[in-house]
Design a protein around this motif. Sequence first.
Motif, PDB file in Angstrom:
ATOM      1  N   ASN A   1       0.846  -1.184   0.000  1.00  0.00           N
ATOM      2  CA  ASN A   1       0.000   0.000   0.000  1.00  0.00           C
ATOM      3  C   ASN A   1       0.884   1.236   0.000  1.00  0.00           C
ATOM      4  OD1 ASN A   1      -1.771   2.065   0.440  1.00  0.00           O
ATOM      5  ND2 ASN A   1      -3.004   0.933   1.943  1.00  0.00           N
ATOM      6  N   GLY A   2       0.893   1.913  -1.113  1.00  0.00           N
ATOM      7  CA  GLY A   2       1.740   3.103  -1.242  1.00  0.00           C
ATOM      8  C   GLY A   2       0.962   4.394  -1.127  1.00  0.00           C
ATOM      9  N   THR A   3      -0.244   4.307  -0.588  1.00  0.00           N
ATOM     10  CA  THR A   3      -1.086   5.504  -0.527  1.00  0.00           C
ATOM     11  C   THR A   3      -0.414   6.632   0.243  1.00  0.00           C
ATOM     12  OG1 THR A   3      -2.977   4.021  -0.515  1.00  0.00           O
ATOM     13  CG2 THR A   3      -3.407   6.309   0.040  1.00  0.00           C
TER      14      THR A   3
ATOM     15  N   LEU B   1       2.729   7.367   0.548  1.00  0.00           N
ATOM     16  CA  LEU B   1       3.749   8.036  -0.271  1.00  0.00           C
ATOM     17  C   LEU B   1       3.112   8.917  -1.341  1.00  0.00           C
ATOM     18  CD1 LEU B   1       5.813   6.046   1.058  1.00  0.00           C
ATOM     19  CD2 LEU B   1       6.892   5.909  -1.180  1.00  0.00           C
TER      20      LEU B   1
END
Lengths: 307, 147
Positions: B7-9, B11
């Motif tokens: 989950n790169g939300t 960033l």
Amino acid sequence: APAEDAITDLPGLNHTIGFRHFSGYLNGAQGKQLHYWFVESSRDPANDPLVLWMNGGPGCSSMEGLLAELGPYQVNVDGKTLRENPYAWNTVANVLFLEAPACVGFSYDPNDDCRTGDDETSLSNYLALQDFFLHKFPEYRKNEFYITGESYAGIYVPTLAVRVLKGQKDFTINLQGYAIGNGLSSYELNDDSIIFFAYFHGLFGDELWNRLVSHCCTGSRASKENCNFYNSYWPLCIKSVKEASDIVYNEGLNMYNLYDDCPTGTGGNFTRYEADLSNILRKHKHHSDLLQKTKERIVQLGEANLT
Amino acid sequence: LDPPCTNGTNLLDYLNMPEVRKAIHIPDHVQKFELCNDEVNMNFKREYDTMKPQYQYLTSKIRGLVYNGDIDMACNFLGDEWFVESLDLRVLEKRRMWHQGGQVGGFVKRFQNLDLVTVRGAGHMVPEDKPGPALKMLVSFLFKKPY
């Protein structure tokens, strides 16, 4: 150091830091502008080594490396604030994060041409390094220099390191070494070994394993020398490898960390570290097509007795 | 192309904040931040099947480190082990455990100008999964200390 690139007030940074940091652009090939973020060592920047870090893809941003992996600050789940990373690599080295090739992250091509490949990427990275050492941070040219990265940087790092070494006559950098984490170094070996890895980790059982060995290996003993899972053209081998690959990559396991959870998030159907995976899939698609066409042809011919 | 199971939300949210872009000197005309760019990926010309020639050249000149989190399946440790072994380099130190924090950090085998290291219990993103052992490994490599 270029004053215009200095980061003076980083939003969300609520703890004091003992190092300088910079963000800006380096010149790559054909006017490409590669974004860099440089964090100096918190120990002894003048004498500590300089480490270049690149994430993989191809197409993925090294900001992941900075803000989630080895940088001095990491983004909290709120997406607004930063926390300190006590294990940051800049506690012992100056670390340069480079977003490459152009169009990745904040890097850009003035003509919006995002098409590139391995050789052009390594050339652009090399030119960006020259820009870094000649114009932006010449004071670091004497420091020991290391090229590092992860995943598809298994291609970026060696190709860049070779360029640096071969270019030493014209442009000297104090390159001392390179480090690659979970890198792609050989498609064939990566694809062959994952079958062994999966069986040894219990991801499938003897029934499938025995079929794999029987159809893809010569002799009765499975070994890296005897088995070809990578590019066999035997239909029964292809079918067995596809079954195994589906278990590894398509049935819900976290391929980046076998024993970790698989949280839903921004993840899509493909992967930023897809180099190996896309090739597996592409190869299998080709094989599947071949298999399907063969089956159809057999049906057309009415060769019911074919085994 | 963001990877499954991650989950790169955070960033994305952070780096797309206007005040962050300003702080890190990103011009207004530059695109919105994405973790991975699918246009780059799809059009990327993959020109090498193996890095063996590059390693053969590099290991004759400078030091290298190949490390693997040992529970990654995207680029698994066994493939890189096979790759390094295939280079036929002189063995300096046989495979052995290395330690960090009172535990086994992984395994190391050292060749002429190339160290092969596993990080036990780490996945693809080693410095994120096992930050302490990763830092120790880096220090050992950079400063030529024992693993």
